[in-house]
Scaffold this active site. Structure first.
Site, PDB file in Angstrom:
ATOM      1  N   TRP A 178      -8.880   2.153  -6.495  1.00 36.45           N
ATOM      2  CA  TRP A 178      -7.719   1.665  -5.987  1.00 36.45           C
ATOM      3  C   TRP A 178      -7.985   0.373  -5.768  1.00 36.45           C
ATOM      4  O   TRP A 178      -6.721   0.039  -4.561  1.00 36.45           O
ATOM      5  CB  TRP A 178      -8.091   2.372  -4.628  1.00 36.45           C
ATOM      6  N   ASP A 179      -8.576  -0.653  -6.036  1.00 33.82           N
ATOM      7  CA  ASP A 179      -8.596  -2.348  -6.254  1.00 33.82           C
ATOM      8  C   ASP A 179      -8.120  -2.951  -7.134  1.00 33.82           C
ATOM      9  O   ASP A 179      -8.099  -3.670  -7.447  1.00 33.82           O
ATOM     10  CB  ASP A 179      -9.735  -2.266  -5.284  1.00 33.82           C
TER      11      ASP A 179
ATOM     12  N   ARG B 159       4.135 -22.607  -4.704  1.00 38.25           N
ATOM     13  CA  ARG B 159       4.694 -22.215  -3.651  1.00 38.25           C
ATOM     14  C   ARG B 159       3.931 -21.213  -3.169  1.00 38.25           C
ATOM     15  O   ARG B 159       4.397 -20.009  -1.912  1.00 38.25           O
ATOM     16  CB  ARG B 159       6.104 -21.808  -3.474  1.00 38.25           C
ATOM     17  N   ILE B 160       2.373 -21.357  -3.248  1.00 34.95           N
ATOM     18  CA  ILE B 160       1.521 -20.284  -2.919  1.00 34.95           C
ATOM     19  C   ILE B 160       0.466 -21.116  -1.687  1.00 34.95           C
ATOM     20  O   ILE B 160      -0.069 -22.549  -2.323  1.00 34.95           O
ATOM     21  CB  ILE B 160       0.524 -20.322  -3.805  1.00 34.95           C
TER      22      ILE B 160
ATOM     23  N   ASP C 282       0.846  -1.405  -0.014  1.00 26.18           N
ATOM     24  CA  ASP C 282       0.221   0.245   0.329  1.00 26.18           C
ATOM     25  C   ASP C 282       0.453   1.338   0.297  1.00 26.18           C
ATOM     26  O   ASP C 282      -0.143   2.066  -0.253  1.00 26.18           O
ATOM     27  CB  ASP C 282      -0.873   0.039   1.339  1.00 26.18           C
TER      28      ASP C 282
ATOM     29  N   GLY D 109     -11.392   4.862   6.415  1.00 33.22           N
ATOM     30  CA  GLY D 109     -10.730   5.416   5.405  1.00 33.22           C
ATOM     31  C   GLY D 109      -9.225   5.020   5.664  1.00 33.22           C
ATOM     32  O   GLY D 109      -8.621   3.954   6.096  1.00 33.22           O
TER      33      GLY D 109
END
Length: 252
Positions: free
Chosen positions: A59-60, A216-217, A40, A167
């Protein structure tokens, strides 16, 4: 010139409000050689955030992040075993992801003892990369991570948490989600960028075995795992991955 420090990069990704920052901060308390890099902190300036056709800033989405900058910082971390001195974090002191009273002190001590008893190399630095959308199909940063954790919570839980937030501090000011933002933007973006990881594209189902093995998750065993159980799972995964890395280095 001394050799560069050995640095292990673990990515903690997942849906917004799934507990990524909280887990990252708790792990930092447990692994003494660790530090956090917050995705972020790499949003574009407010004026450059993409705007949808309905006039809402997104924003995502993947395009809201300066991935090239994150990539260069990760290269610096690999070389120096630390964050760049000129990197100023807006997120490190953010109330989002606060860990106060979430985990009992005795539990934290048990986790620290578990790490100590695992006899990991004390000179290995652990960089924790905390952020969403790091595992999308064209990610510039996935191959710079040694291991990845993908946190998940039920859609409704994430929605409640996200809508309870006041926010976010941004580079140029402050952002608060407009009404309906989670349903219109957050969840659809997450689904679109993560469905390829899951069996039958069910992002609340099981991750594909090949994805877990080859990329490798790791994902927690349940959508409704408690903070303490998620933390212990993450500690075990990190110990396992660090030991695997050490064994691979010995074999070479």
């Amino acid at each position: 010139m001394p050799p560069p420090p050995v640095t292990f990069v673990v990515g903690i990704s997942g849906l917004s409000s799934s507990g990524k920052t909280t887990l990252s901060r708790l792990l930092r308390c447990i692994f003494s050689s660790s530090f956090i890099l917050h995705q972020d902190d790499f949003f574009w300036p407010d004026k450059d955030i993409p705007v949808r056709e309905d006039g809402i800033q997104d924003w995502d989405c993947v395009e809201a992040i300066n991935w090239a900058h994150i990539s260069s910082v990760l290269e610096h971390i690999r070389t120096h075993g630390a964050l760049p001195e000129d990197l100023k974090s807006l997120q490190d002191n953010s109330p989002v992801g606060a860990t106060d009273d979430l985990v009992e002190a005795g539990f934290m001590e048990r986790m620290k003892m578990k790490v100590k008893e695992s006899e990991l190399d004390e000179d290995v630095r652990i960089a924790i990369l905390d952020g969403f959308l790091m595992l999308h199909q064209d990610s510039m940063v996935e191959d710079k991570m040694d291991a990845k954790m993908l946190l998940r919570v039920p859609q409704e839980t994430a929605k409640q948490r996200r809508e309870a937030r006041m926010g976010y501090v941004t580079i140029e000011g402050f952002w608060a989600d407009p009404p309906g933002y989670f349903d219109k933007i957050v969840w659809p973006n997450y689904y679109q960028d993560h469905k390829h990881l899951f069996i039958d594209e069910d992002v609340e189902g099981k991750i594909k075995p090949k994805v877990e093995e080859q990329r490798r998750i790791h994902t927690p065993p349940s959508l409704n795992t408690s903070t303490e159980d998620t933390l212990e799972w993450a500690v075990d995964i990190l110990i396992q991955e660090l030991k695997s890395r050490k064994q691979s280095a010995i074999a070479l």
